[in-house]
Design an enzyme around this catalytic site. Structure first.
Site, PDB file in Angstrom:
ATOM      1  N   GLU A 475      -6.876  -6.394  -5.347  1.00  0.00           N
ATOM      2  CA  GLU A 475      -5.898  -6.050  -4.305  1.00  0.00           C
ATOM      3  C   GLU A 475      -5.276  -4.687  -4.577  1.00  0.00           C
ATOM      4  O   GLU A 475      -4.955  -3.941  -3.653  1.00  0.00           O
ATOM      5  CB  GLU A 475      -4.813  -7.130  -4.192  1.00  0.00           C
ATOM      6  CG  GLU A 475      -5.328  -8.493  -3.743  1.00  0.00           C
ATOM      7  CD  GLU A 475      -6.155  -8.444  -2.466  1.00  0.00           C
ATOM      8  OE1 GLU A 475      -5.924  -7.550  -1.630  1.00  0.00           O
ATOM      9  OE2 GLU A 475      -7.057  -9.300  -2.320  1.00  0.00           O
ATOM     10  N   HIS A 478      -7.248  -1.965  -3.008  1.00  0.00           N
ATOM     11  CA  HIS A 478      -6.882  -1.695  -1.609  1.00  0.00           C
ATOM     12  C   HIS A 478      -5.620  -0.831  -1.561  1.00  0.00           C
ATOM     13  O   HIS A 478      -5.502   0.082  -0.745  1.00  0.00           O
ATOM     14  CB  HIS A 478      -6.592  -2.996  -0.859  1.00  0.00           C
ATOM     15  CG  HIS A 478      -7.808  -3.841  -0.579  1.00  0.00           C
ATOM     16  ND1 HIS A 478      -8.902  -3.370   0.098  1.00  0.00           N
ATOM     17  CD2 HIS A 478      -8.091  -5.140  -0.878  1.00  0.00           C
ATOM     18  CE1 HIS A 478      -9.812  -4.341   0.221  1.00  0.00           C
ATOM     19  NE2 HIS A 478      -9.341  -5.430  -0.374  1.00  0.00           N
ATOM     20  N   HIS A 481      -6.394   2.702  -2.181  1.00  0.00           N
ATOM     21  CA  HIS A 481      -7.014   3.285  -0.990  1.00  0.00           C
ATOM     22  C   HIS A 481      -5.911   3.795  -0.042  1.00  0.00           C
ATOM     23  O   HIS A 481      -5.983   4.900   0.478  1.00  0.00           O
ATOM     24  CB  HIS A 481      -7.865   2.207  -0.310  1.00  0.00           C
ATOM     25  CG  HIS A 481      -9.020   2.731   0.497  1.00  0.00           C
ATOM     26  ND1 HIS A 481      -9.929   1.898   1.085  1.00  0.00           N
ATOM     27  CD2 HIS A 481      -9.397   3.985   0.832  1.00  0.00           C
ATOM     28  CE1 HIS A 481     -10.835   2.633   1.740  1.00  0.00           C
ATOM     29  NE2 HIS A 481     -10.527   3.893   1.599  1.00  0.00           N
TER      30      HIS A 481
HETATM   31 ZN   LIG Z   1     -10.238  -7.319  -0.540  1.00  0.00          ZN
END
Ligand SMILES: [Zn+2]
Length: 686
Positions: A475, A478, A481
């Site tokens: 997680e 992400h 990102h």
């Molecule tokens: Zn994911």
């Protein structure tokens, strides 16, 4: 939320103005669900007015007055959604659910009205036709193309008759997919296996027996009830010693919703046929072509090539596993059948790979894993620093806030962590954005990670399972990102990439969880401070490989089935859905007596009821990119700033603003190679 939920809307709705807090963090303490409701409604009407102004403009269509104006529109709505969406998933309540039910159809109608506006589409199409002659930069050209495709996939280019037919198709499909999902639910409940004699349940723990007893009592039955779960393979099959009961459970599972009152066979045929017709109407050969137009894979040929590259090794590996299991079964005088697979697989796992993963938790203390593991790896790779901001409050007292700074001290954004399970929070783990980065809007990212770790007793540190450690790194991938985003248009920020790409950076970040240098920094025993022994790590790795042949083959079979259903022609005579499935698996080379698809047609919710039609391939597609990128990091010295900087600049920062596979090539220097994934799964020699 601090204010009483029933309080009337106050004149000063904090969502009506941009947040005054650092990085635009929403002022959670002042926002009630009623504020969200009011702001969502006002936000829709504000965006309608903004779009009306674009459509009614006297000026000829241009990039700024049409595409950028559209990109800028709906700010209030976006602000309200980011807070309300989080309420629904992390701090839900009866009132929040009520508002959700009220708003959902309005929001769907709002976005339909916007995307089916013929005048708006006309202006976008005009700019699209001239996009290379307008002196636009690459990201701006892509924005024009993105909007044009969005509208085209919605049917904005159709004439009145086409539009009317599209509406009919969408309505019938919406009803059919709902029916499909309800049939799965009802058929699954009806297929639960009832047991009269407790002796038949030999192998289950006392807890599992009690649960089966309760399940029966809940339905007013005597005895015990074994409810079915998705997918095909039922966890209980790993434990039941009674072979006949194993057979009954397995058969109940694979025949779910395939006959009688809740038969989904004809529903699946109708869905596939109508989707095919809709695809033709929108100008695509098949539904799969339509779906892939919006994905990284782009073409059915690309998906076929990737899947085909994995089939032979998966089939061979599943056969090799079957041979080991057949030997174990033969010792009991049994010829291995599909319902015996899990049972003997567990026996072999216990004999060969004895690892008690539950005993590892004392080495994985949440704060240590987070600060000395997750943050530490991000600092070494990207130069990011994380400073607690206890002065900033989240949407719940358990939420913690960190400010993220770049290596040169520049403030980047905020990272929120919400790690514990609680009532009102949905299951699973995810990342969300409260604010997305954009140069056009002058915004910096504010992201949140949610997990569902059990809260420890007061005063005790929270200990994670090995899976939860992986999840935290995942997680956070992400979150990276989102935090690394450096784009002009919010449409492209961070994780705004196609579905078959979005899991890739987060999967890559999982590699650091077991990276020796990182592990040695965080995996210390909570009481003794002792480091996690290397031998344990090796044993965990070895155990992970057992069963990958089965897992990959059952996944590939479901994926190829999904593709087959979504490549039929609108006038195809599909006939018997069971026969269609058999022929599709046979043709793809994945038909197996012992390894049924992870989902069979009649209970394949992802593709017939959920949003994954022709898209079930995306899990392994992004994992191919992931495994190949892990190789790239290793080839270049692993955990080094130079590697992190390259990955960040070429891939994370650009979000959806460039073609994702070009971004991948910019890092890797070539197209993705599936070999590293095959090796990772033990499907090819290391
Ligand atoms: Zn994911």
């Amino acid at each position: 939320m601090s204010a009483a939920e029933s309080s009337p809307v106050t004149p000063a709705n904090p969502l009506f103005v941009p947040s005054p807090l650092p990085f635009g963090l929403p002022p959670f303490d002042d926002i009630t669900p009623e504020h969200c409701r009011e702001a969502l409604l006002a936000g829709m009407s504000e965006q309608r007015a903004e779009v009306a102004a674009i459509v009614g403009s006297e000026e000829p269509p241009g990039f700024d007055n049409t595409v950028v104006a559209l990109e800028r529109s709906g700010r209030l709505l976006a602000r309200a959604w980011s807070v309300f969406g989080n309420l629904t998933s992390s701090v839900s309540s009866p009132r929040v659910r009520e508002i959700e039910r009220e708003i959902a159809p309005l929001a769907a109608a709002h976005s339909d009205a916007l995307r089916l506006d013929p005048v708006l589409f006309g202006r976008i199409a005009d700019v699209h036709a001239r996009r290379h002659d307008l002196g636009l930069d690459e990201e701006s050209v892509r924005l024009v193309e993105r909007y044009h495709l969005d509208f085209r996939l919605s049917g904005a280019q159709l004439d009145d008759a086409g539009r009317a037919r599209l509406t009919e198709l969408n309505q019938e499909l919406s009803a059919l997919t709902t029916t499909f999902g309800q049939n799965v639910q009802l058929a699954m409940e009806a297929a639960a296996v009832h047991v009269d004699d407790v002796a038949e349940l030999d192998g289950l723990s006392a807890e599992e027996l009690a649960a089966a007893r309760t399940a029966a009592a809940d339905r007013g039955l005597d005895g015990w009830l074994l409810p079915l779960l998705l997918p095909t393979r039922q966890p209980v099959l790993a434990k039941l010693r009674n072979r006949d009961l194993r057979r009954r459970v397995h058969e109940a599972s694979v025949h779910r919703a395939s006959a009688g009152e809740h038969d989904n066979g004809p529903v699946a045929v109708r869905i596939a046929t109508l989707r095919a017709e809709r695809a033709r109407l929108l100008g695509f050969d098949t539904h799969a072509d339509l779906v892939l137009a919006d994905q990284t894979a782009r073409t059915t040929e690309a998906v076929d090539a990737m899947l085909a590259s994995m089939v032979p090794a998966s089939v061979a590996n599943a056969r090799a596993e079957a041979a080991v299991l057949a030997e174990a079964a033969a010792r009991d005088g049994i010829e291995l059948a599909p319902w015996d697979w899990s049972f003997y697989s567990e026996q072999v796992r216990a004999e060969r790979y004895a690892v008690d993963t539950a005993a590892l938790r004392p080495w994985f203390e949440l704060d240590r894993v987070l600060v000395d593991g997750v943050f530490h790896a991000a600092e070494l790779l990207y130069g990011f620093r994380f400073t607690p901001r206890p002065d900033l409050v989240g949407y719940h007292p358990e939420v913690r806030v960190w400010e993220v700074t770049d290596a040169d001290g520049t403030a980047l954004g905020l990272y929120l962590g919400d790690y514990f399970a609680r009532e009102g929070k949905r299951g699973g783990a995810w990342m969300n954005s409260f604010v997305t980065q954009s140069r056009l809007l002058g915004t910096s990212p504010v992201v949140v990670n949610n997990l569902n770790v059990s809260r420890p007793p007061d005063g005790r540190p929270a200990l994670l399972t090995l899976d939860e450690v992986d999840t935290l790194f995942h997680e956070f991938g992400h979150a990276l990102h989102g935090l690394s985003s450096s784009v002009t248009y919010p449409r492209f920020a961070g994780t705004s990439v196609p579905r078959d790409f979005v899991e890739f950076p987060s999967q890559v970040n999982e590699m650091w969880a077991m990276w020796p240098e990182v592990l040695a920094h965080y995996a210390r025993h909570v009481d003794t401070g002792e480091l996690l022994p290397a031998s344990v790590v090796e044993a965990v790795d070895a155990a992970r490989l057992w069963g990958e042949g089965f897992a990959t083959l059952e996944y590939l079979a479901a994926t190829l089935l999904d593709q087959a259903w979504h490549r039929v022609a609108p006038d195809a005579a599909i006939g018997d859905p069971v026969e269609f499935e058999r022929a599709a698996l046979e043709a793809a080379g994945v038909a197996s007596e012992l390894v049924p698809p992870r989902y069979r047609t009649t209970y394949f919710n992802h593709v017939f009821a959920g949003g994954y039609s022709a898209g079930y391939y995306s899990y392994i597609w992004s994992e191919v990119l992931d495994a190949d990128t892990v190789e790239w990091f290793k080839e270049n010295g692993g955990l080094r700033r130079a590697n992190g900087d390259a990955f960040r600049q070429k891939l994370l920062a650009v979000g959806g603003s460039v073609d994702p596979l070009s971004a991948f090539r910019a890092v890797r220097g070539r197209d993705a190679d599936p070999a590293p994934l095959l090796r990772r799964r033990g499907l090819a020699p290391a």
